[in-house]
Structures are given as structure tokens and as C-alpha cells.
Design a protein around this motif. Structure first.
Motif, mmCIF file in Angstrom:
data_model
loop_
_atom_site.group_PDB
_atom_site.id
_atom_site.type_symbol
_atom_site.label_atom_id
_atom_site.label_comp_id
_atom_site.label_asym_id
_atom_site.label_seq_id
_atom_site.Cartn_x
_atom_site.Cartn_y
_atom_site.Cartn_z
ATOM 1 N N GLN A 93 5.267 3.869 -5.991
ATOM 2 C CA GLN A 93 5.782 2.778 -6.823
ATOM 3 C C GLN A 93 4.732 2.349 -7.848
ATOM 4 O O GLN A 93 5.041 2.144 -9.017
ATOM 5 N N GLN A 94 3.485 2.227 -7.428
ATOM 6 C CA GLN A 94 2.413 1.845 -8.339
ATOM 7 C C GLN A 94 2.266 2.887 -9.457
ATOM 8 O O GLN A 94 2.081 2.537 -10.625
ATOM 9 N N ALA A 95 2.390 4.169 -9.119
ATOM 10 C CA ALA A 95 2.205 5.242 -10.096
ATOM 11 C C ALA A 95 3.307 5.291 -11.145
ATOM 12 O O ALA A 95 3.063 5.657 -12.291
ATOM 13 N N ILE A 96 4.531 4.904 -10.765
ATOM 14 C CA ILE A 96 5.631 5.002 -11.735
ATOM 15 C C ILE A 96 6.051 3.663 -12.322
ATOM 16 O O ILE A 96 6.753 3.639 -13.329
ATOM 17 N N ALA A 97 5.604 2.549 -11.743
ATOM 18 C CA ALA A 97 6.035 1.248 -12.258
ATOM 19 C C ALA A 97 4.932 0.195 -12.249
ATOM 20 O O ALA A 97 5.171 -0.934 -12.644
ATOM 21 N N GLY A 98 3.739 0.552 -11.837
ATOM 22 C CA GLY A 98 2.664 -0.424 -11.729
ATOM 23 C C GLY A 98 2.067 -0.815 -13.068
ATOM 24 O O GLY A 98 1.938 0.004 -13.970
ATOM 25 N N VAL A 99 1.702 -2.097 -13.178
ATOM 26 C CA VAL A 99 1.028 -2.626 -14.359
ATOM 27 C C VAL A 99 -0.265 -3.261 -13.892
ATOM 28 O O VAL A 99 -0.265 -4.089 -12.983
ATOM 29 N N GLN A 100 -1.371 -2.858 -14.498
ATOM 30 C CA GLN A 100 -2.686 -3.369 -14.126
ATOM 31 C C GLN A 100 -3.342 -4.002 -15.340
ATOM 32 O O GLN A 100 -3.446 -3.373 -16.388
ATOM 33 N N SER A 101 -3.771 -5.257 -15.210
ATOM 34 C CA SER A 101 -4.515 -5.913 -16.279
ATOM 35 C C SER A 101 -6.000 -5.622 -16.083
ATOM 36 O O SER A 101 -6.527 -5.771 -14.980
ATOM 37 N N ILE A 102 -6.653 -5.192 -17.153
ATOM 38 C CA ILE A 102 -8.065 -4.830 -17.111
ATOM 39 C C ILE A 102 -8.816 -5.670 -18.136
ATOM 40 O O ILE A 102 -8.412 -5.758 -19.301
#
Length: 138
Positions: A35-44
Motif C-alpha cells: 500500500q505504501q509503495a502504490i499510494a503512500g505520500v511522504q513529506s520530506i
């Protein structure tokens, strides 16, 4: 035979007959990683003039596994680099819309090549495990 981990997403590949009583937990973890790989959003958050290394760890939530990497508001006054791990074949979306002076940002693999951002916009890119290539959406 012990579990191994997939090369691209670092999912746990359980050996037959292994992990009795924990398959549910391990399978749920793998599904969360997919799920993280296809829909994850990470703020950096970046620091001007430094290198930020995104990571991909075996069987755990990791910054480089996310589909979308959104950079927080920052003014880049010096050469700044973001790296993704080598040996990962993956598609990414990089949201650079909050960056002032984005031409100071290079996004690449740890030891290979990548691209320099030319405007405050959203970029698509893929890693072939060696280099990161920007995809033109024009």
C-alpha cells in the motif's frame, strides 16, 4: 529455510512451513508495505546544501518506498541532493511545488545518476536500480 526479502520493495518472502502462528501479522505487514509503495505520500524536509538519503528497509515502513515524495517548503541557496537507494526498481512522483530555487536540487540514486529539478512543479521518475530517470509529462 529462512525468510528472504524481495529486491525492490523489501517484502518478506516466507519459506514454506515457516512462521507458524504469525502468518497473519507478517502478511498484513507486507500488504501495508505494498500500500505504501502504490499510494503512500511522504513529506520530506530538506536542508539547503546538504544530502538527504531516503531509505528502504526490509519489512518495515520506509521513506523511499512511498509513491509520492512531497518536499516541504524550503529555499535552496546551495547544491542540495536527495538520494534513493541503489538496486531498487520503482516509480516515483516528486512534488517540488513548495521549493524556492528548485534548480539547486538534484534527485538521484545513491551511487548513480538522476536529474536536476528545473522548476517548482511535480515530476515523475523511475529507477532502474542504477539510475533515476525523469519522465516527461509534457
Amino acid at each position: 529455510m529462512a525468510s528472504t526479502f524481495s529486491s525492490d520493495l523489501k517484502l518478506e518472502l516466507m519459506a514454506t512451513g515457516e512462521n507458524s502462528g504469525t502468518w497473519g501479522t507478517k502478511t498484513n505487514t507486507n500488504l501495508e508495505l505494498v500500500q505504501q509503495a502504490i499510494a503512500g505520500v511522504q513529506s520530506i524536509t530538506l536542508s539547503s546544501g546538504s544530502t538527504t538519503a531516503l531509505v528502504m528497509s526490509n519489512a518495515s515502513i520506509s521513506t523511499a518506498r512511498n509513491m509520492v515524495i512531497k518536499f516541504a517548503s524550503v529555499t535552496l541557496s546551495g547544491a542540495t541532493t536527495v538520494t534513493i537507494p541503489d538496486s531498487i526498481e520503482k516509480f516515483y512522483i516528486f512534488d517540488c511545488t513548495s521549493i524556492t530555487n528548485p534548480t539547486n536540487l538534484t534527485i538521484k540514486t545513491a551511487s548513480g545518476s538522476g536529474f536536476t529539478v528545473d522548476a517548482s512543479k511535480i515530476y515523475a521518475a523511475y529507477s532502474n536500480g542504477t539510475n533515476l530517470t525523469e519522465i516527461s509529462l509534457d
